[in-house]
Design an enzyme around this catalytic site. Structure first.
Site, PDB file in Angstrom:
ATOM      1  N   ASP A   1      -1.444   5.439   2.228  1.00  0.00           N
ATOM      2  CA  ASP A   1      -2.555   5.579   3.168  1.00  0.00           C
ATOM      3  C   ASP A   1      -2.214   5.144   4.567  1.00  0.00           C
ATOM      4  OD1 ASP A   1      -5.992   4.952   2.311  1.00  0.00           O
ATOM      5  OD2 ASP A   1      -4.950   4.724   4.262  1.00  0.00           O
ATOM      6  N   ILE A   2      -2.918   5.976   5.420  1.00  0.00           N
ATOM      7  CA  ILE A   2      -2.603   5.713   6.768  1.00  0.00           C
ATOM      8  C   ILE A   2      -3.122   4.499   7.248  1.00  0.00           C
ATOM      9  CG2 ILE A   2      -4.758   6.772   7.814  1.00  0.00           C
ATOM     10  CD1 ILE A   2      -2.817   8.553   9.467  1.00  0.00           C
TER      11      ILE A   2
ATOM     12  N   HIS B   1      -9.654  10.793  -4.655  1.00  0.00           N
ATOM     13  CA  HIS B   1      -8.403  10.174  -4.521  1.00  0.00           C
ATOM     14  C   HIS B   1      -8.560   8.770  -5.020  1.00  0.00           C
ATOM     15  CE1 HIS B   1     -11.033   9.584  -1.008  1.00  0.00           C
ATOM     16  NE2 HIS B   1     -10.559   8.111  -0.960  1.00  0.00           N
TER      17      HIS B   1
HETATM   18  P1  AMP Z   1     -12.304   6.306   0.674  1.00  0.00           P
HETATM   19  O1  AMP Z   1     -13.136   5.158   1.657  1.00  0.00           O
HETATM   20  O2  AMP Z   1     -12.212   5.922  -0.607  1.00  0.00           O
HETATM   21  O3  AMP Z   1     -12.983   7.803   1.073  1.00  0.00           O
HETATM   22  O4  AMP Z   1     -10.972   6.237   1.492  1.00  0.00           O
HETATM   23  C1  AMP Z   1     -10.231   7.250   2.369  1.00  0.00           C
HETATM   24  C2  AMP Z   1      -8.977   6.590   2.667  1.00  0.00           C
HETATM   25  O5  AMP Z   1      -7.974   7.819   3.318  1.00  0.00           O
HETATM   26  C3  AMP Z   1      -8.981   5.668   3.597  1.00  0.00           C
HETATM   27  O6  AMP Z   1      -8.189   4.644   3.121  1.00  0.00           O
HETATM   28  C4  AMP Z   1      -7.965   6.131   4.751  1.00  0.00           C
HETATM   29  O7  AMP Z   1      -7.338   5.316   5.568  1.00  0.00           O
HETATM   30  C5  AMP Z   1      -7.150   7.269   4.252  1.00  0.00           C
HETATM   31  N1  AMP Z   1      -6.881   8.372   5.059  1.00  0.00           N
HETATM   32  C6  AMP Z   1      -7.668   9.288   5.898  1.00  0.00           C
HETATM   33  N2  AMP Z   1      -6.762   9.874   6.360  1.00  0.00           N
HETATM   34  C7  AMP Z   1      -5.658   9.910   6.074  1.00  0.00           C
HETATM   35  C8  AMP Z   1      -4.410  10.462   6.222  1.00  0.00           C
HETATM   36  N3  AMP Z   1      -4.476  11.860   7.122  1.00  0.00           N
HETATM   37  N4  AMP Z   1      -3.308  10.370   5.480  1.00  0.00           N
HETATM   38  C9  AMP Z   1      -3.300   9.142   4.655  1.00  0.00           C
HETATM   39  N5  AMP Z   1      -4.564   8.489   4.470  1.00  0.00           N
HETATM   40  C10 AMP Z   1      -5.399   8.903   5.178  1.00  0.00           C
END
Ligand code: AMP
Ligand code: ZN
Length: 119
Positions: free
Chosen positions: A35-36, A105
């Site tokens: 996760d970023i 995810h």
């Molecule tokens: P959710 O709130 O369950 O939809 O979580 C989305 C997750 O995706 C969050 O924890 C973000 O930090 C993560 N995220 C968003 N963009 C990216 C990216 N480009 N690479 C890795 N993680 C990401």
């Protein structure tokens, strides 16, 4: 013209290697990447390569991917050394959960003590 998911979906872009990510596992059906904005020492996202917006969008006849992802999460947790100390798997679905990215995810979180109930 209808746009394909890859044009709109950041996780489809990561699958297509059109966007960078720290990939920790990949096979022909599943991708896992860190996760970023990590919320724990281990915070890995595990996704199907097929685009489904959320759990609500997975057809019954494709539900086996969910078990595959959970088994992969267990393996990644073991590989990252948190299999025994413990980990949390989170699947946010739709508005009230806080789902932000609409490509299903699973969050794999571990490496610290977590609270319950979640916020
Ligand atoms: P959710 O709130 O369950 O939809 O979580 C989305 C997750 O995706 C969050 O924890 C973000 O930090 C993560 N995220 C968003 N963009 C990216 C990216 N480009 N690479 C890795 N993680 C990401
Ligand atoms: Zn997608």
């Amino acid at each position: 013209m209808k746009r394909s998911p890859i044009e709109d979906c950041i996780f489809c872009k990561i699958i297509a290697k059109k966007m960078p990510a720290k990939i920790v596992y990949e096979d022909n059906r599943i991708l896992a990447f860190d996760d970023i904005r990590p919320q724990a020492p281990t915070h890995t996202l595990i996704i199907p390569k097929d685009h489904f917006a959320s759990l609500n969008d997975i057809p019954e006849d494709k539900a086996d991917i969910l078990v595959d992802i959970l088994m992969k999460a267990r393996r990644i947790a073991a590989d990252k050394g948190i299999g025994q100390s413990g980990y949390r798997i989170v699947l946010n679905t739709a508005r009230d959960s806080g789902q932000d990215v609409f490509h299903i995810h699973f969050h794999l979180l571990g490496g610290r003590r977590m609270a319950w109930p979640p916020g």
